[in-house]
Scaffold this active site. Structure first.
Site, PDB file in Angstrom:
ATOM      1  N   TYR A  75       3.722  15.884  -5.293  1.00 51.70           N
ATOM      2  CA  TYR A  75       2.932  14.901  -5.076  1.00 51.70           C
ATOM      3  C   TYR A  75       1.498  15.609  -4.709  1.00 51.70           C
ATOM      4  O   TYR A  75       1.429  16.510  -3.864  1.00 51.70           O
ATOM      5  CB  TYR A  75       3.062  13.814  -3.638  1.00 51.70           C
ATOM      6  CG  TYR A  75       4.171  13.134  -3.671  1.00 51.70           C
ATOM      7  CD1 TYR A  75       4.777  12.744  -4.954  1.00 51.70           C
ATOM      8  CD2 TYR A  75       4.548  12.487  -2.733  1.00 51.70           C
ATOM      9  CE1 TYR A  75       5.764  11.852  -5.055  1.00 51.70           C
ATOM     10  CE2 TYR A  75       5.728  11.397  -2.627  1.00 51.70           C
ATOM     11  CZ  TYR A  75       5.994  11.169  -4.024  1.00 51.70           C
ATOM     12  OH  TYR A  75       7.201  10.205  -4.058  1.00 51.70           O
ATOM     13  N   LEU A  91       5.047  -2.863  -3.033  1.00 48.87           N
ATOM     14  CA  LEU A  91       3.799  -3.814  -3.576  1.00 48.87           C
ATOM     15  C   LEU A  91       3.552  -3.686  -5.261  1.00 48.87           C
ATOM     16  O   LEU A  91       2.474  -4.214  -5.641  1.00 48.87           O
ATOM     17  CB  LEU A  91       2.145  -3.231  -2.861  1.00 48.87           C
ATOM     18  CG  LEU A  91       2.662  -3.207  -1.563  1.00 48.87           C
ATOM     19  CD1 LEU A  91       0.917  -2.666  -0.896  1.00 48.87           C
ATOM     20  CD2 LEU A  91       2.326  -4.699  -0.838  1.00 48.87           C
ATOM     21  N   GLY A 108       0.297  -1.793  -6.320  1.00 51.99           N
ATOM     22  CA  GLY A 108      -0.720  -2.889  -5.960  1.00 51.99           C
ATOM     23  C   GLY A 108      -0.683  -4.025  -6.520  1.00 51.99           C
ATOM     24  O   GLY A 108      -1.307  -4.971  -6.240  1.00 51.99           O
ATOM     25  N   LEU A 125       1.173  -6.792  -6.277  1.00 51.03           N
ATOM     26  CA  LEU A 125       1.526  -7.858  -5.425  1.00 51.03           C
ATOM     27  C   LEU A 125       0.416  -8.152  -4.170  1.00 51.03           C
ATOM     28  O   LEU A 125       0.967  -8.563  -3.201  1.00 51.03           O
ATOM     29  CB  LEU A 125       2.908  -7.691  -5.012  1.00 51.03           C
ATOM     30  CG  LEU A 125       3.912  -7.873  -6.004  1.00 51.03           C
ATOM     31  CD1 LEU A 125       5.136  -7.267  -5.586  1.00 51.03           C
ATOM     32  CD2 LEU A 125       3.912  -8.945  -6.622  1.00 51.03           C
TER      33      LEU A 125
HETATM   34  N1  LIG Z   1      11.109   8.352  -5.571  1.00 45.56           N
HETATM   35  C1  LIG Z   1      10.367   8.110  -6.484  1.00 45.56           C
HETATM   36  O1  LIG Z   1      10.364   8.236  -7.563  1.00 45.56           O
HETATM   37  C2  LIG Z   1       9.001   7.363  -5.869  1.00 45.56           C
HETATM   38  C3  LIG Z   1       8.084   6.642  -6.699  1.00 45.56           C
HETATM   39  C4  LIG Z   1       6.920   6.168  -6.326  1.00 45.56           C
HETATM   40  C5  LIG Z   1       6.655   6.167  -4.831  1.00 45.56           C
HETATM   41  N2  LIG Z   1       7.400   6.639  -4.097  1.00 45.56           N
HETATM   42  C6  LIG Z   1       7.236   6.730  -2.456  1.00 45.56           C
HETATM   43  O2  LIG Z   1       6.908   5.619  -1.973  1.00 45.56           O
HETATM   44  C7  LIG Z   1       5.791   5.483  -1.162  1.00 45.56           C
HETATM   45  C8  LIG Z   1       5.017   4.098  -1.734  1.00 45.56           C
HETATM   46  O3  LIG Z   1       5.173   3.836  -3.021  1.00 45.56           O
HETATM   47  P1  LIG Z   1       3.736   3.294  -3.785  1.00 45.56           P
HETATM   48  O4  LIG Z   1       2.423   3.826  -3.330  1.00 45.56           O
HETATM   49  O5  LIG Z   1       4.260   3.097  -5.264  1.00 45.56           O
HETATM   50  O6  LIG Z   1       3.589   1.770  -2.815  1.00 45.56           O
HETATM   51  P2  LIG Z   1       3.161   0.372  -3.322  1.00 45.56           P
HETATM   52  O7  LIG Z   1       2.910  -0.270  -1.803  1.00 45.56           O
HETATM   53  O8  LIG Z   1       3.618  -0.507  -4.029  1.00 45.56           O
HETATM   54  O9  LIG Z   1       1.800   0.764  -3.981  1.00 45.56           O
HETATM   55  C9  LIG Z   1       0.719   1.355  -3.190  1.00 45.56           C
HETATM   56  C10 LIG Z   1      -0.445   1.290  -3.872  1.00 45.56           C
HETATM   57  O10 LIG Z   1      -0.910  -0.191  -3.867  1.00 45.56           O
HETATM   58  C11 LIG Z   1      -2.477  -0.362  -3.605  1.00 45.56           C
HETATM   59  N3  LIG Z   1      -2.576  -0.997  -2.344  1.00 45.56           N
HETATM   60  C12 LIG Z   1      -1.760  -0.781  -1.209  1.00 45.56           C
HETATM   61  N4  LIG Z   1      -2.337  -1.549  -0.254  1.00 45.56           N
HETATM   62  C13 LIG Z   1      -3.077  -2.527  -0.720  1.00 45.56           C
HETATM   63  C14 LIG Z   1      -4.000  -3.450  -0.404  1.00 45.56           C
HETATM   64  N5  LIG Z   1      -3.683  -4.017   0.980  1.00 45.56           N
HETATM   65  N6  LIG Z   1      -4.714  -4.152  -1.126  1.00 45.56           N
HETATM   66  C15 LIG Z   1      -5.009  -3.677  -2.441  1.00 45.56           C
HETATM   67  N7  LIG Z   1      -4.494  -2.618  -2.961  1.00 45.56           N
HETATM   68  C16 LIG Z   1      -3.561  -1.908  -2.151  1.00 45.56           C
HETATM   69  C17 LIG Z   1      -2.948   1.185  -3.683  1.00 45.56           C
HETATM   70  O11 LIG Z   1      -3.264   1.520  -5.041  1.00 45.56           O
HETATM   71  P3  LIG Z   1      -4.575   1.054  -5.911  1.00 45.56           P
HETATM   72  O12 LIG Z   1      -5.528   1.156  -4.969  1.00 45.56           O
HETATM   73  O13 LIG Z   1      -4.635   2.339  -6.814  1.00 45.56           O
HETATM   74  O14 LIG Z   1      -4.507  -0.106  -6.360  1.00 45.56           O
HETATM   75  C18 LIG Z   1      -1.866   1.873  -3.187  1.00 45.56           C
HETATM   76  O15 LIG Z   1      -2.013   3.149  -3.584  1.00 45.56           O
HETATM   77  C19 LIG Z   1       4.870   6.730  -1.903  1.00 45.56           C
HETATM   78  O16 LIG Z   1       4.012   7.069  -1.243  1.00 45.56           O
HETATM   79  C20 LIG Z   1       5.966   7.633  -2.187  1.00 45.56           C
HETATM   80  O17 LIG Z   1       6.335   8.050  -1.033  1.00 45.56           O
HETATM   81  C21 LIG Z   1       8.532   7.383  -4.480  1.00 45.56           C
END
Ligand SMILES: NC(=O)c1ccc[n+]([C@@H]2O[C@H](COP(=O)([O-])OP(=O)(O)OC[C@H]3O[C@@H](n4cnc5c(N)ncnc54)[C@H](OP(=O)(O)O)[C@@H]3O)[C@@H](O)[C@H]2O)c1
Length: 327
Positions: free
Chosen positions: A53, A206, A209, A211
């Site tokens: 990361y 989410l 983003g 959802l």
């Molecule tokens: N094992 C793996 O391969 C893998 C892969 C991915 C993630 N992960 C882990 O899982 C964690 C979470 O994953 P994720 O970041 O993909 O989760 P997510 O909750 O699906 O997406 C988070 C993203 O959604 C948007 N967002 C979040 N809250 C919001 C709100 N209230 N309003 C509007 N937009 C919002 C932001 O992106 P924008 O502002 O850019 O829209 C944020 O970076 C990561 O930090 C990591 O630790 C693991």
């Protein structure tokens, strides 16, 4: 905040895990610190990171933040994706794992990682070779338990069988992608976790983003991961995902929920999920995900929300008597 025990490890973690993929990238150090402190304030004790990361910056920032409370924190990190351009800077070979763990421990400023994830399947390395390397790390106390992310169910099941036969350290925790539009895990991964009593921390609740209410059939924000990042454009490229996002946002609005809070709550309510991993770029985004713990879905409401997206087909074509995939 409620706490759940991961598998049979006796380790209790908050029902939300905080993911640090934004640390040192879209979130600078100050914003990362604010999100960390807010997460701690509401009772989160579980933090997910990875060697790759932001080229190790996420581990470094997290390392600083946990230095005053290390013993209160349950930590993960990962190995497997390329960490550089060299021919041996990725994969799950014994060589790369041994090198990578030292780098992660150093950046995190700790002598142990509770759950150490294989970040993806490496078809060039024998599974047993990888499992022996992880078993060695467990014996050395550098990791407490091996864990696995993004592997197919058959690959995880095969590894569990090898660990059993050879008396090697077993995976205790898995990390699949799971959200309302990405439900493949329901078919084999989550049933495997239930059958083998594995902990599950699922990522992208989410949909990166999708959802949160800012996407719809024709609605797009000015900036955001799904707009800017090629791999996420490919992952969430299909039109029906945006149709689902629009139906879901409407459902959330009509029923008085913040869409982001409801999306995380929906994942958390799956009985096989130990904790969704939440992610945000700033405090404002983080709040709805934290507020998700106040949402208690009514009986039948999980299924109602699930019906807004397509249920993935069963793992067998002999499906006429099976009905829909069961939770
Ligand atoms: N094992 C793996 O391969 C893998 C892969 C991915 C993630 N992960 C882990 O899982 C964690 C979470 O994953 P994720 O970041 O993909 O989760 P997510 O909750 O699906 O997406 C988070 C993203 O959604 C948007 N967002 C979040 N809250 C919001 C709100 N209230 N309003 C509007 N937009 C919002 C932001 O992106 P924008 O502002 O850019 O829209 C944020 O970076 C990561 O930090 C990591 O630790 C693991």
């Amino acid at each position: 905040m409620e706490y759940k025990t991961i598998a049979d490890t006796g380790i209790n973690v908050s029902e939300l895990c905080f993911g640090t993929m934004s640390f040192g990238g879209i979130a600078d150090e100050k914003t990362s610190e604010a999100m960390f402190n807010r997460s701690r304030e509401v009772g989160i004790n579980f933090f997910d990171t990875a060697n790759i990361y932001n080229q190790g910056r996420a581990e470094e920032i997290l390392g600083k933040l946990i230095s005053s409370c290390r013993d209160d924190i349950v930590l993960t990190s990962k190995v497997g994706f390329p960490a550089g351009n060299g021919p041996n800077e990725g994969g799950t070979s014994r060589r790369h794992i041994f090198l990578s763990i030292e780098q992660s421990l150093k950046r995190l400023g700790t002598d142990r990682i509770e759950f150490y994830f294989l970040h993806r399947f490496d078809d060039k390395t024998d599974i047993e070779e990888t499992l022996i390397a992880l078993d060695d790390l467990q014996r050395q106390g550098k990791i407490l338990y091996p864990a696995v992310s993004n592997w197919a169910a058959w690959q995880i099941a095969k590894a569990l069988g090898i660990s059993e036969r050879k008396a090697l350290a077993k995976f205790k925790l898995i990390q699949p992608m799971y959200n309302l539009v990405k439900r493949q895990a329901e078919v084999e991964i989550l049933p495997l976790a239930k059958s083998e009593q594995l902990g599950v921390i699922s990522y992208s609740p989410l949909g990166g983003g999708l959802l949160t209410g800012k996407y719809g059939r024709t609605k797009r924000p000015n900036e955001g991961r799904l707009i800017e990042q090629r791999n996420y454009q490919l992952r969430y490229g299909q039109e029906h995902y945006y149709e689902t996002a629009e139906r879901f946002t409407h459902y959330a609005n009509v029923n008085g929920y913040d869409p982001a809070a409801l999306a995380v709550a929906w994942v958390r309510h799956h009985p096989s999920i130990t904790a969704p991993i939440i992610g945000a770029r700033n405090l404002e985004q983080l709040e709805p995900s934290l507020a998700s713990i106040d949402i208690k879905l009514e009986k039948g409401q999980w299924e109602e929300i699930a019906s807004l997206s397509s249920t993935p087909p069963l793992a067998t074509d002999h499906n006429e008597s099976e009905g829909i995939a069961k939770r």
